[in-house]
Design a protein around this motif. Structure first.
Motif, PDB file in Angstrom:
ATOM      1  N   PHE A 225      40.306  15.475  11.554  1.00 13.32           N
ATOM      2  CA  PHE A 225      39.276  14.474  10.702  1.00 13.32           C
ATOM      3  C   PHE A 225      40.141  13.110  10.209  1.00 13.32           C
ATOM      4  N   LYS A 227      39.916  11.011   6.909  1.00 14.70           N
ATOM      5  CA  LYS A 227      39.239  10.970   5.613  1.00 14.70           C
ATOM      6  C   LYS A 227      39.590   9.594   4.336  1.00 14.70           C
ATOM      7  N   GLU A 295      34.423  16.536   9.823  1.00 11.18           N
ATOM      8  CA  GLU A 295      34.828  17.525   8.791  1.00 11.18           C
ATOM      9  C   GLU A 295      34.390  18.748   8.441  1.00 11.18           C
TER      10      GLU A 295
END
Length: 299
Positions: A225, A227, A295
């Motif tokens: 993911f 972030k 996520e």
């Protein structure tokens, strides 16, 4: 004359399995927690049908937890599956040695990965709906397997993007994803997560003159993911593997930091779903790489 073997290889899509071997909230006659092997197929495209993904489960007593029994469970799953796996993903790092040993003995590559979307969904469903129906159900939570990310590493110098931009698409726009021109990609069906068609899916576009080498390099990672890493020097990170992290961008201005916070807020609303795309430039109509990601809150 067409070489049939070459044509078959070209059309071959990899089969990836996701695996977990851990204790469940179910006990045996001695009040000891039962362990369970869960195996499911990774959906690799937006067109994958969740209901047709291969699944296998098997309970074990806590005295039967070893790599030999796990190997036998994988062999039993292979015997039932339409196709054997080309590789196996697992997220539970506490079990890494045992899982890796079983995979090695079968000659199947095993990878620590946080891209176990179908498996995570299945575990959550079983925790909420399946195990509580058992007479020997014993409520309780498993310890988290979330591990601190390693220190973020810079991308290889030759692969750093020249520009990037936050973008978004409605979930319904992904219905045509199979028709997009992409050199490297991986996705999953959004109906696996029951997202509404009008849900906003945030994303990050990375533009690079070396877009194809960058996308090829990313395709060799277990993409997890994107972030925001807040702090004194906020950064946008790409998380991969079990706990690796790569610096996509330094967020040096308040405006960029606000965009990143908005990205995180949109990602949270979309149940963690977002995407990362790589293109040669803003005018490009094709993608060197495109990854739909989620996520996960692994537990």
């Amino acid at each position: 004359m067409i070489n049939q073997e070459s044509l078959t290889d070209e059309l071959h899509m990899p089969v990836i399995w996701e695996l977990d071997f851990y204790s469940r909230p179910v006990v045996d006659e001695n009040q000891k927690k039962l362990w369970e092997v869960l195996i499911c197929e990774s959906p690799l495209s937006i067109e994958s049908k969740p209901e047709s993904l291969f699944r296998y489960s098997q309970f074990y007593a806590n005295t039967e937890v070893n790599s030999g029994n796990l190997r036998q469970a994988i062999e039993a799953a292979i015997a039932q599956a339409p196709k054997p796996p080309d590789r196996i993903r697992f997220f539970r790092r506490q079990m890494a040695n045992m899982i890796s040993k079983a995979c090695d003995e079968l000659g199947i590559p095993g990878y620590a990965s946080r891209r176990t979307i179908a498996l995570n969904q299945w575990i959550n469903q079983r925790m909420a709906e399946e195990y509580p129906t058992y007479p020997n159900y014993q409520p309780g939570s498993n310890p988290s397997v979330m591990m601190p990310s390693s220190d973020p590493q810079p991308l290889p110098d030759a692969l750093i993007g020249q520009r990037w931009a936050f973008v978004s698409l409605e979930a319904s726009a992904f219905a045509d994803m199979s028709e997009w021109e992409m050199d490297f990609s991986e996705a999953f069906p959004l109906d696996l997560l029951n997202l509404a068609p009008n849900m906003t899916i945030p994303g990050l576009l990375v533009f690079s003159q070396r877009s194809l080498p960058l996308a090829a390099w990313m395709s060799g990672l277990e993409m997890a993911f994107v972030k925001l890493a807040p702090g004194d020097r906020p950064q946008l990170l790409l998380e991969t593997g079990s706990n690796d992290a790569w610096i996509l961008a330094n967020l040096s201005s308040p405006a960029l930091q606000k965009e990143a916070k908005d990205f995180e807020a949109a990602k949270e609303k979309a149940n963690g779903v977002h995407f990362l795309a790589v293109q040669s430039g803003p005018e490009a109509e094709t993608f060197a790489g495109f990854w739909l990601m989620q996520e996960l809150n692994l537990a």
